[in-house]
Motif scaffolding. Structure first.
Motif, mmCIF file in Angstrom:
data_model
loop_
_atom_site.group_PDB
_atom_site.id
_atom_site.type_symbol
_atom_site.label_atom_id
_atom_site.label_comp_id
_atom_site.label_asym_id
_atom_site.label_seq_id
_atom_site.Cartn_x
_atom_site.Cartn_y
_atom_site.Cartn_z
ATOM 1 N N ILE A 1 0.885 -1.347 -0.219
ATOM 2 C CA ILE A 1 -0.046 0.311 -0.354
ATOM 3 C C ILE A 1 0.922 1.281 -0.029
ATOM 4 C CG2 ILE A 1 -2.259 1.255 1.218
ATOM 5 C CD1 ILE A 1 -2.913 -1.156 0.633
ATOM 6 N N LEU A 2 1.554 1.428 0.546
ATOM 7 C CA LEU A 2 2.777 2.782 1.045
ATOM 8 C C LEU A 2 3.571 2.613 -1.005
ATOM 9 C CD1 LEU A 2 4.313 4.657 2.468
ATOM 10 C CD2 LEU A 2 6.172 2.971 3.317
ATOM 11 N N SER B 1 2.850 1.601 -3.732
ATOM 12 C CA SER B 1 1.298 2.371 -4.424
ATOM 13 C C SER B 1 1.448 3.340 -4.259
ATOM 14 C CB SER B 1 0.221 0.698 -4.277
ATOM 15 O OG SER B 1 0.819 -0.401 -4.854
ATOM 16 N N ALA B 2 1.111 4.022 -2.967
ATOM 17 C CA ALA B 2 1.237 5.082 -3.220
ATOM 18 C C ALA B 2 1.819 6.298 -3.164
ATOM 19 C CB ALA B 2 -0.253 5.784 -1.093
ATOM 20 N N SER C 1 1.962 8.748 -6.186
ATOM 21 C CA SER C 1 2.292 10.683 -5.301
ATOM 22 C C SER C 1 3.233 10.990 -6.560
ATOM 23 C CB SER C 1 2.045 10.152 -3.910
ATOM 24 O OG SER C 1 0.711 10.121 -3.263
ATOM 25 N N ILE D 1 -0.855 16.207 -5.375
ATOM 26 C CA ILE D 1 -1.223 14.548 -4.639
ATOM 27 C C ILE D 1 -2.881 15.083 -3.658
ATOM 28 C CG2 ILE D 1 -0.575 13.364 -2.871
ATOM 29 C CD1 ILE D 1 2.578 14.838 -2.747
ATOM 30 N N ASN E 1 -5.977 13.641 -3.084
ATOM 31 C CA ASN E 1 -6.295 13.300 -1.694
ATOM 32 C C ASN E 1 -7.514 11.592 -1.957
ATOM 33 O OD1 ASN E 1 -6.237 15.463 -0.629
ATOM 34 N ND2 ASN E 1 -8.299 16.139 -1.105
ATOM 35 N N ILE F 1 -6.125 9.432 -3.012
ATOM 36 C CA ILE F 1 -4.687 8.647 -2.591
ATOM 37 C C ILE F 1 -4.645 8.370 -1.150
ATOM 38 C CG2 ILE F 1 -2.384 7.883 -3.062
ATOM 39 C CD1 ILE F 1 -3.965 7.506 -5.852
ATOM 40 N N THR F 2 -4.623 9.709 -0.456
ATOM 41 C CA THR F 2 -4.015 9.858 0.361
ATOM 42 C C THR F 2 -4.848 9.357 2.045
ATOM 43 O OG1 THR F 2 -4.892 12.303 0.747
ATOM 44 C CG2 THR F 2 -2.532 11.734 -0.248
ATOM 45 N N THR G 1 -5.331 6.091 2.056
ATOM 46 C CA THR G 1 -3.753 5.322 2.406
ATOM 47 C C THR G 1 -4.244 5.626 4.566
ATOM 48 O OG1 THR G 1 -3.070 5.487 0.793
ATOM 49 C CG2 THR G 1 -1.347 5.799 2.387
ATOM 50 N N LEU H 1 0.207 13.347 2.463
ATOM 51 C CA LEU H 1 1.310 12.092 1.950
ATOM 52 C C LEU H 1 1.971 11.422 2.950
ATOM 53 C CD1 LEU H 1 2.082 10.013 -0.444
ATOM 54 C CD2 LEU H 1 4.141 12.442 -1.078
ATOM 55 N N ALA I 1 -0.228 9.914 5.328
ATOM 56 C CA ALA I 1 -0.281 8.400 5.295
ATOM 57 C C ALA I 1 0.804 7.777 5.742
ATOM 58 C CB ALA I 1 -0.417 8.785 4.077
#
Length: 163
Positions: free
Chosen positions: A5-6, A8-9, A13, A23, A25, A27-28, A31, A78, A81
């Motif tokens: 997950i980290l 990928s984010a 980003s 970046i 929201n 995504i963040t 996460t 970010l 997250a």
């Protein structure tokens, strides 16, 4: 799972920050939520606190620079997250590496624009006279997408394996 997950984010980003200077929201926030839910399920109340405090520390580390106009809200979220996924100690120590990476990127940008000497003299003037009167905001703002530093610094801190 948390590392996937980290990564990928961070990857998404990085791409959106370089291409669009944003970046997102979308995504963040998920996460952050995944971090909170995962750690709560696996660690109960202690897991929730681990993730929530990491989230707060991540946001807190960049909140003042954000308020001063030094970076965007996406950068702050970010880092929050990252904290929600990896905890307080990780996000704080990664932040140190992120700061070094960001500083190196800034120096490279100043050197490539042949403005490092001018910028350095202005900083020395400011330190000597303890005033910001001689510095215009435009002089201080050689912007680059700080999400790049966040991604690179986080990956470097984690030893590339996102431990």
């Amino acid at each position: 799972m948390i590392n996937v997950i980290l990564f990928s984010a961070l990857l998404i980003s990085f791409i959106t920050d370089v291409r669009e200077r944003k970046i997102y929201n979308v995504i963040t926030f998920p996460t952050m939520l995944i971090g909170l839910i995962f750690h709560t399920i696996t660690g109960g109340w202690d897991g929730f606190l681990y993730s929530f405090l990491g989230l707060l520390v991540g946001i807190g580390l960049l909140f003042i620079p954000y308020l001063l106009g030094g970076m965007g809200a996406g950068d702050v979220k970010l880092l929050g997250a990252i904290g929600a996924l990896k905890g307080t100690l990780f996000v704080f120590q990664a932040f140190i590496v992120i700061s070094i990476v960001g500083g190196l990127i800034a120096i490279v940008i100043l050197l490539s624009k042949k403005e490092f000497g001018f910028f350095f003299k202005k900083i020395m003037f400011t330190m000597k006279f303890r005033t910001l009167d001689g510095i215009e905001k435009e002089d201080m703002h050689h912007a680059f997408p700080y999400g790049v530093a966040i991604v690179i610094g986080t990956i470097l801190y984690s030893g590339v394996g996102l431990v």
